[in-house]
Design a protein around this motif. Structure first.
Motif, short mmCIF file in Angstrom:
data_model
loop_
_atom_site.label_atom_id
_atom_site.label_comp_id
_atom_site.label_asym_id
_atom_site.label_seq_id
_atom_site.Cartn_x
_atom_site.Cartn_y
_atom_site.Cartn_z
N ALA A 38 0.82 -1.21 0.00
CA ALA A 38 0.00 0.00 0.00
C ALA A 38 0.86 1.27 0.00
O ALA A 38 0.54 2.24 -0.68
N LYS A 39 1.98 1.25 0.73
CA LYS A 39 2.89 2.41 0.73
C LYS A 39 3.42 2.69 -0.67
O LYS A 39 3.67 3.84 -1.03
N ALA A 40 3.61 1.62 -1.45
CA ALA A 40 4.14 1.76 -2.80
C ALA A 40 3.06 2.11 -3.83
O ALA A 40 3.32 2.14 -5.02
N GLY A 41 1.84 2.38 -3.36
CA GLY A 41 0.76 2.82 -4.25
C GLY A 41 -0.11 1.71 -4.80
O GLY A 41 -1.02 1.95 -5.59
N PHE A 42 0.16 0.48 -4.38
CA PHE A 42 -0.59 -0.65 -4.93
C PHE A 42 -1.91 -0.88 -4.22
O PHE A 42 -2.05 -0.60 -3.03
N ILE A 43 -2.85 -1.42 -4.98
CA ILE A 43 -4.07 -1.97 -4.43
C ILE A 43 -4.10 -3.44 -4.86
O ILE A 43 -3.50 -3.82 -5.87
N HIS A 44 -4.77 -4.27 -4.08
CA HIS A 44 -4.86 -5.70 -4.38
C HIS A 44 -6.00 -5.88 -5.38
O HIS A 44 -7.13 -5.46 -5.13
N ALA A 45 -5.68 -6.51 -6.51
CA ALA A 45 -6.67 -6.71 -7.57
C ALA A 45 -6.62 -8.17 -8.04
O ALA A 45 -6.26 -8.45 -9.18
N PRO A 46 -6.95 -9.11 -7.15
CA PRO A 46 -6.80 -10.53 -7.49
C PRO A 46 -7.77 -10.97 -8.59
O PRO A 46 -8.83 -10.39 -8.77
N SER A 47 -7.34 -12.01 -9.31
CA SER A 47 -8.24 -12.64 -10.26
C SER A 47 -8.43 -14.08 -9.80
O SER A 47 -7.78 -14.52 -8.86
N ASN A 49 -7.45 -16.78 -11.15
CA ASN A 49 -6.23 -17.58 -11.35
C ASN A 49 -4.99 -16.99 -10.68
O ASN A 49 -3.98 -17.67 -10.54
N SER A 50 -5.03 -15.71 -10.35
CA SER A 50 -3.84 -15.05 -9.78
C SER A 50 -4.22 -14.27 -8.52
O SER A 50 -4.67 -13.12 -8.62
N PRO A 51 -4.02 -14.86 -7.34
CA PRO A 51 -4.41 -14.17 -6.11
C PRO A 51 -3.44 -13.05 -5.70
O PRO A 51 -3.73 -12.31 -4.78
N ASP A 52 -2.30 -12.94 -6.42
CA ASP A 52 -1.31 -11.95 -6.00
C ASP A 52 -1.14 -10.80 -7.00
O ASP A 52 -0.08 -10.19 -7.09
N ILE A 53 -2.20 -10.45 -7.71
CA ILE A 53 -2.11 -9.30 -8.62
C ILE A 53 -2.25 -8.03 -7.79
O ILE A 53 -3.17 -7.87 -6.99
N ALA A 54 -1.29 -7.14 -7.99
CA ALA A 54 -1.35 -5.82 -7.37
C ALA A 54 -1.28 -4.80 -8.50
O ALA A 54 -0.55 -4.97 -9.46
N MET A 55 -2.07 -3.74 -8.37
CA MET A 55 -2.11 -2.71 -9.39
C MET A 55 -1.90 -1.35 -8.74
O MET A 55 -2.48 -1.07 -7.69
N CYS A 56 -1.08 -0.53 -9.36
CA CYS A 56 -0.93 0.84 -8.87
C CYS A 56 -2.23 1.57 -9.17
O CYS A 56 -2.69 1.58 -10.32
N PHE A 57 -2.82 2.17 -8.17
CA PHE A 57 -4.08 2.89 -8.36
C PHE A 57 -3.88 4.08 -9.29
O PHE A 57 -4.82 4.54 -9.93
N PHE A 58 -2.64 4.57 -9.40
CA PHE A 58 -2.37 5.80 -10.16
C PHE A 58 -1.99 5.51 -11.61
O PHE A 58 -2.65 5.96 -12.54
N CYS A 59 -0.93 4.72 -11.81
CA CYS A 59 -0.44 4.46 -13.18
C CYS A 59 -1.07 3.22 -13.79
O CYS A 59 -0.86 2.93 -14.96
N LEU A 60 -1.83 2.47 -13.01
CA LEU A 60 -2.57 1.29 -13.43
C LEU A 60 -1.68 0.11 -13.84
O LEU A 60 -2.14 -0.85 -14.44
N LYS A 61 -0.40 0.17 -13.47
CA LYS A 61 0.52 -0.93 -13.76
C LYS A 61 0.14 -2.11 -12.88
O LYS A 61 0.03 -1.97 -11.67
N GLU A 62 -0.05 -3.28 -13.50
CA GLU A 62 -0.37 -4.49 -12.76
C GLU A 62 0.86 -5.38 -12.69
O GLU A 62 1.54 -5.58 -13.69
N LEU A 63 1.12 -5.90 -11.50
CA LEU A 63 2.23 -6.83 -11.31
C LEU A 63 1.72 -8.06 -10.57
O LEU A 63 0.88 -7.95 -9.68
#
Length: 142
Positions: A38-47, A49-63
């Protein structure tokens, strides 16, 4: 896009991003804890098949594919070096109204670009399928 929309701005705040990490697979004895994510700007956006998807709320980059030793800030910077949220030199609560609106303007540009690119990709895929169907019909394969 309403720049005053509460839903639109609530993820600027750490506590709201942190709340999204319910069910996050890493929580202790690792670098990618919900707090660090959360400090790094991520929100948890699991799918499904992938419970560990995190997405930056700002730049929308998903990792995804996080490892316990992954540092969320380093990963964010290496995969999205131009993210202006990561480039902030002060806390969101300390931004002037002008600074906030400039930031929000950039965020809206990112959202519009992503939405447009997603629509173009869907259109191109549909066109490819349609073209293949036309070719099949023309070749008498149907």
């Amino acid at each position: 896009m309403d720049p005053f929309n509460e839903e639109d701005i609530k993820m600027y705040f750490f506590e709201n991003r942190l709340k999204t990490f319910a069910g996050w697979p890493f929580d202790e004895d690792c670098s990618c804890t919900p707090e660090n994510m959360a400090k790094a700007g991520f929100i948890h956006a699991p799918s499904e098949n992938s419970p560990d998807i995190a997405m930056c709320f700002f730049c929308l980059k998903e990792l995804e594919g996080w490892e316990p030793e992954d540092d969320p800030e380093k990963e964010h910077r290496s995969h999205s070096s131009s993210c202006q949220f990561m480039a902030l030199k002060k806390k969101v609560e300390e931004l002037t109204v002008e600074e906030f609106f400039k930031l929000q303007k950039e965020r809206h540009k990112i959202i519009i670009n992503k939405t447009g690119n997603d629509a173009i990709s869907k259109f191109e895929e549909a066109a490819k399928l349609r073209r293949a169907g036309i070719v099949k019909t023309a070749m008498g394969e149907e």
